[in-house]
Write a protein that holds these residues in place. Structure first.
Motif, mmCIF file in Angstrom:
data_model
loop_
_atom_site.group_PDB
_atom_site.id
_atom_site.type_symbol
_atom_site.label_atom_id
_atom_site.label_comp_id
_atom_site.label_asym_id
_atom_site.label_seq_id
_atom_site.Cartn_x
_atom_site.Cartn_y
_atom_site.Cartn_z
ATOM 1 N N ALA A 81 18.880 -24.115 -51.008
ATOM 2 C CA ALA A 81 19.071 -25.566 -51.079
ATOM 3 C C ALA A 81 18.729 -26.116 -52.464
ATOM 4 O O ALA A 81 19.424 -27.002 -52.983
ATOM 5 C CB ALA A 81 18.218 -26.246 -50.012
ATOM 6 N N ALA A 82 17.670 -25.601 -53.081
ATOM 7 C CA ALA A 82 17.260 -26.092 -54.404
ATOM 8 C C ALA A 82 18.360 -25.883 -55.429
ATOM 9 O O ALA A 82 18.556 -26.719 -56.324
ATOM 10 C CB ALA A 82 15.979 -25.386 -54.851
ATOM 11 N N GLU A 83 19.108 -24.777 -55.317
ATOM 12 C CA GLU A 83 20.183 -24.506 -56.265
ATOM 13 C C GLU A 83 21.341 -25.475 -56.078
ATOM 14 O O GLU A 83 22.000 -25.866 -57.042
ATOM 15 C CB GLU A 83 20.644 -23.054 -56.121
ATOM 16 N N VAL A 84 21.598 -25.876 -54.856
ATOM 17 C CA VAL A 84 22.636 -26.877 -54.601
ATOM 18 C C VAL A 84 22.240 -28.212 -55.226
ATOM 19 O O VAL A 84 23.051 -28.878 -55.883
ATOM 20 C CB VAL A 84 22.872 -27.047 -53.086
ATOM 21 N N ALA B 94 13.226 -17.658 -57.932
ATOM 22 C CA ALA B 94 12.203 -16.619 -58.050
ATOM 23 C C ALA B 94 11.231 -16.679 -56.876
ATOM 24 O O ALA B 94 10.859 -15.652 -56.297
ATOM 25 C CB ALA B 94 11.456 -16.761 -59.378
ATOM 26 N N ARG B 95 10.806 -17.912 -56.510
ATOM 27 C CA ARG B 95 9.889 -18.060 -55.366
ATOM 28 C C ARG B 95 10.563 -17.632 -54.066
ATOM 29 O O ARG B 95 9.945 -16.974 -53.221
ATOM 30 C CB ARG B 95 9.407 -19.507 -55.267
ATOM 31 N N HIS B 96 11.822 -18.005 -53.910
ATOM 32 C CA HIS B 96 12.565 -17.645 -52.694
ATOM 33 C C HIS B 96 12.681 -16.136 -52.566
ATOM 34 O O HIS B 96 12.424 -15.558 -51.506
ATOM 35 C CB HIS B 96 13.951 -18.285 -52.743
ATOM 36 N N ASP B 97 13.056 -15.452 -53.655
ATOM 37 C CA ASP B 97 13.198 -13.993 -53.616
ATOM 38 C C ASP B 97 11.854 -13.322 -53.367
ATOM 39 O O ASP B 97 11.777 -12.305 -52.666
ATOM 40 C CB ASP B 97 13.811 -13.477 -54.920
ATOM 41 N N GLY B 98 10.790 -13.883 -53.944
ATOM 42 C CA GLY B 98 9.471 -13.315 -53.716
ATOM 43 C C GLY B 98 9.049 -13.401 -52.258
ATOM 44 O O GLY B 98 8.471 -12.462 -51.702
#
Length: 329
Positions: free
Chosen positions: A134-137, A307-311
């Protein structure tokens, strides 16, 4: 174990981010240099010379290192190879024509910062299953707002090139948007080839065939003097604008999702803004720096969110070091 996996994930992200930041700086340098040289050298001659030199270098390098193994891509991934040739041609021709008309930082910011927006569309179509958070959108939409401000500034003479007329501004912005669309598709196809185990060198050995053909076809009516005048600028563009940047971009793409790649690459305009004042034609523009800073801030926020999402994903999927009975295994 979870902590080790998070550390490994962070290292992977760094392996992707560093090459992408190098790409952003080199792209900015190419836009500034290319904008200056395109005032005296035709885009057709510059295209033909620069891409021929780049293609010859990478073809020879790949043949020396691995023989003709890279040619298997023409059989196994022929659709992607054709597509990346087409998107490469569209992106670079649009870039060269845009740089003749607009401030380099504006071309850079429109061509690259629109990337995250188009990646959301092309990624969903060309790489089904690719993740978007969502943050990327939100970041992509925010970038569109700042871009609209820069577009307005180009039409009203508020950018570093001053008042260039509505027609020139319109054509420059048109080619910049075409560049953004081509760049987004390009990143996606590069990722598809990388997902299939193709190295950066292999991809670079086959992606310029169409560009070379178009470049020399367009110079058919050019004089020998025009082609000769493009030799030195073409060699510089081949190194700082095509070969080296695309090589490090391909490395970065191997370690990041296309949307993350597009967000990091959109930091390039901040480099372009300050580099362009080495060109005496251009003057500082407050409007441009406001737009660029806004886009850079959004791109940074999007990258950190990814980065936080992937972590968190890595942490959630790592098996516990203990079984349900509490005994360490």
């Amino acid at each position: 174990m979870a902590q080790q996996s998070e550390t490994g994930q962070s290292a992977t992200i760094r392996r992707g981010i560093v090459p992408l930041l190098i790409f952003a700086a080199l792209t900015a340098a190419m836009d500034v240099y290319g904008s200056n040289r395109l005032q005296v050298v035709s885009p057709e001659s510059l295209t033909a010379v620069s891409f021929t030199l780049t293609a010859v270098f990478f073809l020879v390098l790949e043949v020396v290192r691995n023989g003709t193994a890279f040619l298997t891509m023409l059989r196994d991934s022929r659709h992607d190879v054709v597509a990346i040739n087409i998107t490469t041609a569209v992106t670079w021709l649009a870039t060269f024509y845009a740089l003749r008309n607009l401030e380099p930082a504006v071309v850079n910011v429109v061509g690259l910062a629109l990337g995250p927006v188009f990646i959301l569309v092309t990624g969903a179509i060309l790489r089904r299953g690719a993740s978007v958070i969502a943050a990327e959108v939100v970041v992509a939409l925010g970038i569109c707002v700042f871009l609209s401000v820069l577009v307005w500034g180009s039409f009203t003479g508020e950018t570093a090139v001053g008042d260039i007329g509505e027609s020139t501004a319109a054509w420059g912005l048109f080619f910049s948007v075409v560049c953004a669309i081509g760049s987004a598709a390009n990143i996606t196809y590069m990722k598809r080839l990388s997902d299939r185990g193709r190295s950066p060198q292999e991809v670079l050995a086959v992606r310029f065939f169409l560009m070379i053909a178009i470049g020399w076809a367009m110079t058919a009516t050019s004089s020998l003097d025009e082609v000769r005048a493009a030799l030195v600028p073409g060699a510089v563009v081949a190194v700082i604008g095509i070969g080296l940047p695309i090589y490090v971009l391909q490395i970065g793409i191997r370690h990041t999702e296309p949307i993350t790649t597009a967000l990091i690459v959109s930091l390039s305009p901040i480099f372009a803004y300050f580099m362009q004042f080495l060109d005496g034609r251009l003057q500082p523009s407050p409007l441009t720096i406001v737009g660029i800073v806004g886009i850079v801030a959004l791109a940074t926020a999007g990258t950190l969110a990814r980065a936080r999402h992937d972590g968190r994903l890595v942490t959630a999927t790592v098996p516990s070091a203990y079984d349900t009975d509490g005994v360490r295994r």
